[in-house]
Design an enzyme around this catalytic site. Structure first.
Site, PDB file in Angstrom:
ATOM      1  N   ASP A   1       0.835  -1.208   0.000  1.00  0.00           N
ATOM      2  CA  ASP A   1       0.000   0.000   0.000  1.00  0.00           C
ATOM      3  C   ASP A   1       0.865   1.252   0.000  1.00  0.00           C
ATOM      4  O   ASP A   1       0.548   2.249  -0.655  1.00  0.00           O
ATOM      5  CB  ASP A   1      -0.914   0.012   1.234  1.00  0.00           C
ATOM      6  CG  ASP A   1      -1.791  -1.223   1.322  1.00  0.00           C
ATOM      7  OD1 ASP A   1      -2.134  -1.783   0.268  1.00  0.00           O
ATOM      8  OD2 ASP A   1      -2.129  -1.633   2.444  1.00  0.00           O
ATOM      9  N   ALA A   2       1.965   1.197   0.747  1.00  0.00           N
ATOM     10  CA  ALA A   2       2.890   2.329   0.812  1.00  0.00           C
ATOM     11  C   ALA A   2       3.625   2.512  -0.515  1.00  0.00           C
ATOM     12  O   ALA A   2       3.880   3.642  -0.948  1.00  0.00           O
ATOM     13  CB  ALA A   2       3.894   2.123   1.942  1.00  0.00           C
TER      14      ALA A   2
END
Length: 366
Positions: free
Chosen positions: A327-328
């Site tokens: 996600d990052a």
């Protein structure tokens, strides 16, 4: 754990934002995220015996019914402090984007319960802009991450998120479209997490058919092998429409196998790149780095020849928690892309952001 609570306070403290969980839209955001809304609970386990009692394998992830999930959280919290945060893949990306300096707007659904109010308050306090549909007679989604040493075990129940309706989105477009959609000649990303695709085909079709056009691009995250296997037709449909496609090698292998006719990830990627238009495919490999497969040449240029290029991952001195690294990575890439950096620079920033996040507990920047 007291120190971790202090860190969480430092990360998420700050000025009180405009409450977009209920209010009208303001300046159109460059990234619009669609995903499951989860009340995240993070628990550090002293030993893995709790997992054995619930019949769960260390390092596994999946879905549990709400009653069993609540029981799991209750028992886990008895021996360790439980940290609570807004969670869900796309919501993680939304939070990291904001920390990087790119404002994003999130769409999702919650139940009419105490957990929903808790989430709304957390979002207001942390400046997360969201348009949340309230679903009566439904539980707000929940997720528990049980950390043992460096190995997270992740289980969720998406609850009300499964009932997000296309009418919520179409109403926003027809009544406030000028507030959250940018003109088609300006860059804007419509980001969909793979966990959002099941049960919401009508919403996904609406996004592709009515919102994606010209420089308003679709980005899709495959999210998990089991999601891909169970929903391969819907995922292939979205993958063909996507400009950016993110996933780890296991997820792409699952899609190649489930979709049929593809011997490996390279064949799948080649098919997608020849299905029409420009596309950038990211196959992440953890500490080994990321493979980028693309026919992208430059902005607004027609598709070029297919290229395969490997990028090394940034070195991590102390891995604490790999949860949310993907996600990052997405957040870092989209942030750099919207700053008009080159493709190589965007990938390096994405890797840098992911490398920083895995040094923290949960999906957070230091």
């Amino acid at each position: 754990m007291e120190y971790l609570s202090y860190v969480y306070g430092k990360i998420f403290g700050g000025n009180s934002p405009t409450d977009d969980t209920q209010g009208a839209f303001h300046t159109p955001r460059k990234v619009i995220c669609f995903g499951n809304v989860l009340l995240d609970r993070l628990v550090q386990l002293e030993d893995p015996q709790l997992l054995e009692r619930f019949g769960l394998e260390l390092g596994s992830k999946g879905e549990l019914d709400m009653e069993k999930l609540n029981q799991l959280v209750a028992e886990a919290s008895q021996s360790s402090q439980c940290l609570t945060n807004p969670g869900g893949s796309a919501l993680n990306t939304t939070r990291i984007l904001k920390q990087l300096g790119t404002e994003a707007l999130f769409f999702g659904a919650v139940g009419a319960d105490q957990h929903a109010e808790e989430l709304r308050q957390i979002m207001r306090d942390r400046g997360i802009e969201a348009r949340l549909q309230t679903v009566e007679d439904a539980h707000t989604g929940q997720c528990v991450c049980l950390m043992y040493q460096d190995n997270p075990t992740l289980y969720a129940n998406i609850g009300a998120s499964a009932q997000f309706e296309v009418q919520t989105l179409s109403h926003a477009v027809s009544h406030e479209g000028q507030g959250f959609l940018r003109p088609v000649e300006r860059k804007q990303i419509l980001y969909v997490e793979g966990f959002f695709v099941p049960q919401r085909s009508e919403v996904c079709d609406y996004i592709v058919q009515h919102l994606v056009r010209e420089r308003r691009r679709l980005a899709l995250n495959l999210s998990a092998p089991y999601i891909v296997k169970r929903n391969h037709q819907a995922m292939m449909k979205m993958a063909r429409a996507a400009f950016f496609l993110f996933g780890n090698r296991q997820e792409f292998e699952a899609l190649a196998e489930a979709a049929g006719g593809f011997r490996n990830v390279d064949e799948l990627a080649d098919h997608l790149l020849h299905s029409g238009g420009t596309k950038v495919i990211f196959v992440t490999n953890g500490s080994a780095g990321v493979q980028v497969i693309t026919n992208y040449v430059e902005e607004l240029a027609p598709p070029g020849p297919v290229s395969f290029e490997d990028y090394r991952a940034q070195r991590v001195d102390q891995l604490v928690d790999a949860t949310g690294a993907g996600d990052a990575f997405v957040a870092g890439f989209l942030h750099a892309w919207l700053e008009k950096r080159s493709l190589g620079e965007c990938i390096r920033m994405a890797s840098s952001v992911a490398a920083k996040v895995v040094t923290q507990v949960g999906c957070n920047l230091p």
